[in-house]
Design a protein around this motif. Sequence first.
Motif, PDB file in Angstrom:
ATOM      1  N   HIS A 163      66.716  13.063   8.282  1.00  0.00           N
ATOM      2  CA  HIS A 163      66.781  12.489   6.924  1.00  0.00           C
ATOM      3  C   HIS A 163      65.448  11.851   6.526  1.00  0.00           C
ATOM      4  CE1 HIS A 163      71.231  12.725   6.693  1.00  0.00           C
ATOM      5  NE2 HIS A 163      71.162  12.515   7.996  1.00  0.00           N
ATOM      6  N   TYR A 164      64.362  12.295   7.129  1.00  0.00           N
ATOM      7  CA  TYR A 164      63.107  11.586   6.880  1.00  0.00           C
ATOM      8  C   TYR A 164      62.801  11.462   5.378  1.00  0.00           C
ATOM      9  CZ  TYR A 164      61.805  11.847  11.887  1.00  0.00           C
ATOM     10  OH  TYR A 164      61.759  11.714  13.252  1.00  0.00           O
ATOM     11  N   GLU A 165      62.790  12.587   4.688  1.00  0.00           N
ATOM     12  CA  GLU A 165      62.389  12.514   3.275  1.00  0.00           C
ATOM     13  C   GLU A 165      63.369  11.669   2.474  1.00  0.00           C
ATOM     14  OE1 GLU A 165      61.204  16.121   1.435  1.00  0.00           O
ATOM     15  OE2 GLU A 165      59.624  16.441   2.925  1.00  0.00           O
ATOM     16  N   GLN A 166      64.646  11.859   2.774  1.00  0.00           N
ATOM     17  CA  GLN A 166      65.691  11.127   2.040  1.00  0.00           C
ATOM     18  C   GLN A 166      65.576   9.611   2.297  1.00  0.00           C
ATOM     19  OE1 GLN A 166      69.562  12.364   3.328  1.00  0.00           O
ATOM     20  NE2 GLN A 166      70.540  11.680   1.430  1.00  0.00           N
ATOM     21  N   ASP A 167      65.407   9.226   3.564  1.00  0.00           N
ATOM     22  CA  ASP A 167      65.397   7.793   3.886  1.00  0.00           C
ATOM     23  C   ASP A 167      64.146   7.091   3.369  1.00  0.00           C
ATOM     24  OD1 ASP A 167      67.782   8.225   5.086  1.00  0.00           O
ATOM     25  OD2 ASP A 167      67.161   7.713   7.124  1.00  0.00           O
ATOM     26  N   PHE A 168      62.993   7.724   3.559  1.00  0.00           N
ATOM     27  CA  PHE A 168      61.776   7.016   3.135  1.00  0.00           C
ATOM     28  C   PHE A 168      61.688   6.946   1.609  1.00  0.00           C
ATOM     29  CE2 PHE A 168      61.030   8.021   7.545  1.00  0.00           C
ATOM     30  CZ  PHE A 168      60.684   6.758   8.020  1.00  0.00           C
ATOM     31  N   LEU A 169      62.242   7.967   0.961  1.00  0.00           N
ATOM     32  CA  LEU A 169      62.322   7.889  -0.504  1.00  0.00           C
ATOM     33  C   LEU A 169      63.273   6.750  -0.899  1.00  0.00           C
ATOM     34  CD1 LEU A 169      61.603   8.990  -3.258  1.00  0.00           C
ATOM     35  CD2 LEU A 169      63.474  10.634  -3.054  1.00  0.00           C
ATOM     36  N   GLN A 170      64.362   6.619  -0.144  1.00  0.00           N
ATOM     37  CA  GLN A 170      65.316   5.536  -0.416  1.00  0.00           C
ATOM     38  C   GLN A 170      64.652   4.167  -0.230  1.00  0.00           C
ATOM     39  OE1 GLN A 170      69.349   5.253  -0.988  1.00  0.00           O
ATOM     40  NE2 GLN A 170      67.807   3.937  -1.888  1.00  0.00           N
ATOM     41  N   PHE A 171      63.919   4.005   0.860  1.00  0.00           N
ATOM     42  CA  PHE A 171      63.255   2.711   1.108  1.00  0.00           C
ATOM     43  C   PHE A 171      62.296   2.370  -0.041  1.00  0.00           C
ATOM     44  CE2 PHE A 171      63.561   3.789   5.925  1.00  0.00           C
ATOM     45  CZ  PHE A 171      64.892   3.406   5.940  1.00  0.00           C
ATOM     46  N   ALA A 172      61.494   3.386  -0.424  1.00  0.00           N
ATOM     47  CA  ALA A 172      60.531   3.146  -1.510  1.00  0.00           C
ATOM     48  C   ALA A 172      61.263   2.878  -2.819  1.00  0.00           C
ATOM     49  CB  ALA A 172      59.583   4.337  -1.650  1.00  0.00           C
ATOM     50  N   SER A 173      62.381   3.592  -3.058  1.00  0.00           N
ATOM     51  CA  SER A 173      63.121   3.386  -4.318  1.00  0.00           C
ATOM     52  C   SER A 173      63.796   2.012  -4.337  1.00  0.00           C
ATOM     53  CB  SER A 173      64.206   4.448  -4.499  1.00  0.00           C
ATOM     54  OG  SER A 173      63.680   5.710  -4.303  1.00  0.00           O
ATOM     55  N   TRP A 174      64.263   1.556  -3.190  1.00  0.00           N
ATOM     56  CA  TRP A 174      64.795   0.192  -3.145  1.00  0.00           C
ATOM     57  C   TRP A 174      63.708  -0.832  -3.457  1.00  0.00           C
ATOM     58  CZ3 TRP A 174      67.797   1.140   2.054  1.00  0.00           C
ATOM     59  CH2 TRP A 174      69.103   1.555   1.754  1.00  0.00           C
ATOM     60  N   GLY A 175      62.457  -0.432  -3.247  1.00  0.00           N
ATOM     61  CA  GLY A 175      61.342  -1.327  -3.561  1.00  0.00           C
ATOM     62  C   GLY A 175      60.650  -1.903  -2.333  1.00  0.00           C
ATOM     63  N   PHE A 176      61.062  -1.451  -1.128  1.00  0.00           N
ATOM     64  CA  PHE A 176      60.406  -1.985   0.075  1.00  0.00           C
ATOM     65  C   PHE A 176      58.921  -1.629   0.072  1.00  0.00           C
ATOM     66  CE2 PHE A 176      64.784  -2.267   1.564  1.00  0.00           C
ATOM     67  CZ  PHE A 176      64.754  -3.551   2.100  1.00  0.00           C
ATOM     68  N   ASP A 177      58.134  -2.520   0.684  1.00  0.00           N
ATOM     69  CA  ASP A 177      56.678  -2.372   0.698  1.00  0.00           C
ATOM     70  C   ASP A 177      56.160  -1.986   2.079  1.00  0.00           C
ATOM     71  OD1 ASP A 177      56.259  -3.724  -2.013  1.00  0.00           O
ATOM     72  OD2 ASP A 177      57.369  -5.249  -0.895  1.00  0.00           O
ATOM     73  N   TYR A 178      57.053  -1.980   3.073  1.00  0.00           N
ATOM     74  CA  TYR A 178      56.619  -1.902   4.473  1.00  0.00           C
ATOM     75  C   TYR A 178      57.764  -1.278   5.247  1.00  0.00           C
ATOM     76  CZ  TYR A 178      55.059  -4.212   8.925  1.00  0.00           C
ATOM     77  OH  TYR A 178      54.618  -4.523  10.188  1.00  0.00           O
ATOM     78  N   VAL A 179      57.450  -0.379   6.158  1.00  0.00           N
ATOM     79  CA  VAL A 179      58.521   0.172   7.000  1.00  0.00           C
ATOM     80  C   VAL A 179      58.040   0.270   8.447  1.00  0.00           C
ATOM     81  CG1 VAL A 179      57.942   2.598   6.451  1.00  0.00           C
ATOM     82  CG2 VAL A 179      60.233   2.017   7.268  1.00  0.00           C
ATOM     83  N   LYS A 180      58.879  -0.232   9.340  1.00  0.00           N
ATOM     84  CA  LYS A 180      58.589  -0.121  10.776  1.00  0.00           C
ATOM     85  C   LYS A 180      59.459   1.001  11.316  1.00  0.00           C
ATOM     86  CE  LYS A 180      59.434  -2.938  14.964  1.00  0.00           C
ATOM     87  NZ  LYS A 180      59.681  -4.336  15.383  1.00  0.00           N
ATOM     88  N   VAL A 181      58.836   1.917  12.065  1.00  0.00           N
ATOM     89  CA  VAL A 181      59.588   3.065  12.579  1.00  0.00           C
ATOM     90  C   VAL A 181      59.548   3.054  14.102  1.00  0.00           C
ATOM     91  CG1 VAL A 181      59.967   5.530  12.434  1.00  0.00           C
ATOM     92  CG2 VAL A 181      58.937   4.340  10.504  1.00  0.00           C
TER      93      VAL A 181
END
Length: 546
Positions: A163-181
């Motif tokens: 779900h990489y594309e789906q999840d990272f798009l979701q994080f950015a759409s929620w407005g998150f500025d930072y993601v730890k993987v």
Amino acid sequence: MRKLRDWKAKRGAQSLRLIITGTVLCLSCNVQGQSVAKQIPVTPPPMGWSSWNSFSNTVDSRIIMDQAKAMVSNGMAKSGYQYVNIDEGWWLGTRDAEGNILVDAKAWPALATGERAGDMANIVRYIHGLGLKAGIYTDAGMEGCSLHPDLGPVYQHVGSEGHYEQDFLQFASWGFDYVKVDWCGGNQEKLDPAVQYTGIARAIAKAEAATGHRLYFSLCDWGNNSPWTWAPNVGGAPADIWRTSGDIVGPIVPHHQHSGRLASFSDVLSNFDQGIHPEAQHTGFYNDPDMMVVGMPGLTDAQNRVHMSLWAISAAPLLVGADLTTLSNAALATLTNPDVLAVDQDSLGLQAVKVASYGDGLEVWSKPLSTPGERAVLLFNRTGDAAPISVHWGDLGLENSSSATVKDLWARKDLGSFNSSYSATVQPDDAAMVVVRGRESNLTVYTAVGGDVRKGQEVSFTHVASRVHMARVRIAYTNPDKALRYAELRVNGQIPTRIAFPPTGSGNALGVVWIDAMFDRTGTENALNFSSVCDPGPNIESIGVE
Ligand code: GLA
């Protein structure tokens, strides 16, 4: 390539003349009509807080709101801390029929009228409303680290694989500025980190393009796969920071299992040591020795200061793991000392290098700062006895014969002017942190002939002299783009390191960045080759070597 005459980088505007094939090129701020080599500031390491060390998987909206409020009210936000990072435990692994992440509506309720419970955009709006930035967490694999939780229960499928594309798009759409993987699932499935993190980096870049929202990328494979050799440009899109070691402490959550756990100073030192890869840390990309434990149970005030000194001299991300609502005044003062923070955030972005050691455990670490002639210096005593430790200007790349001033950063006091060296008695397991302001020693400047990295060709500098194994290299270049350009640097045919070159503007004016290069031999027979990573690379004009 030909060797040019030595030049001195002196404080302030001054004329630097380089003779290139009969013409005179002037890299100067005070000579009219000549090109200007401007030092390009790099993005500093992130500063903020993360939920993991003090809340483990109990994290919820209330906790995050309290921590964000505390970051503002206790002055940390004013000191530069800005990220409020939600680590593992925010998601219980469920998705809807389309694969979209579903979150517990009770843990993440509506926070304002018109909001829907179970929407992570609510907490992001709250954090942004305080003038802060928001971070989120996932795993590169199918599962996350909660398969072996520190505090129960086990939650399955909390990873983003598939779900990489789906999840990272979701994080950015929620407005998150930072993601730890994280890499727990990836590790369990024996996935190839280069493949997975490439997919993730590309998904992040795609999400950024789709939303216009920057997602700072924190890669966490605990240093298992030497990420410092590839993370700065994985998949053509950089990981901004990469973990270099395991967890500095297991979570310490009051009234829960392991609440009596203590952070340990030896683990702090071990994470510091594992995080030292100065040759990989440059131009805005950082080794990450883990969230800090300053202010958590286990360390004394003096140990907290050493811990902070070590992270600052490394230009490490400053992500606080302690509960911000219960920080002692001493811990808060340690976390917000402006002189120490300025060392961490300095716009050269370089990591400290150990420039001298005496016997077993008396060490001198030096971090060059953006003002020419300035070095942050750590006199570090790892032994059980108080001992004098000296720093010699020559070991810092400063003129030995000149005097230099010294400022004690923890006492916030000018100590005066000293000739050639400074010495302090340092207590056992303690460190003195100072800034030395002296005169730069000469750099030897080399200019490139032949190849052009912009056209995918190699640019070589041969017969390069270095007096030390880890030498500072000043690179003069142009990058007319609005985005970073990349080149790979190979010193004497060793493993290459990737360097990002920030934009220098649309004209022909040269920009300057500094890196630490690892020379496997001293003397004059070194070869530095720059090649393009993805077209077009920067135009590399010259290098100066310490
Ligand atoms: C790993 C990471 C930690 C934290 C936990 C969450 O151990 O290294 O920093 O994110 O996972 O489970």
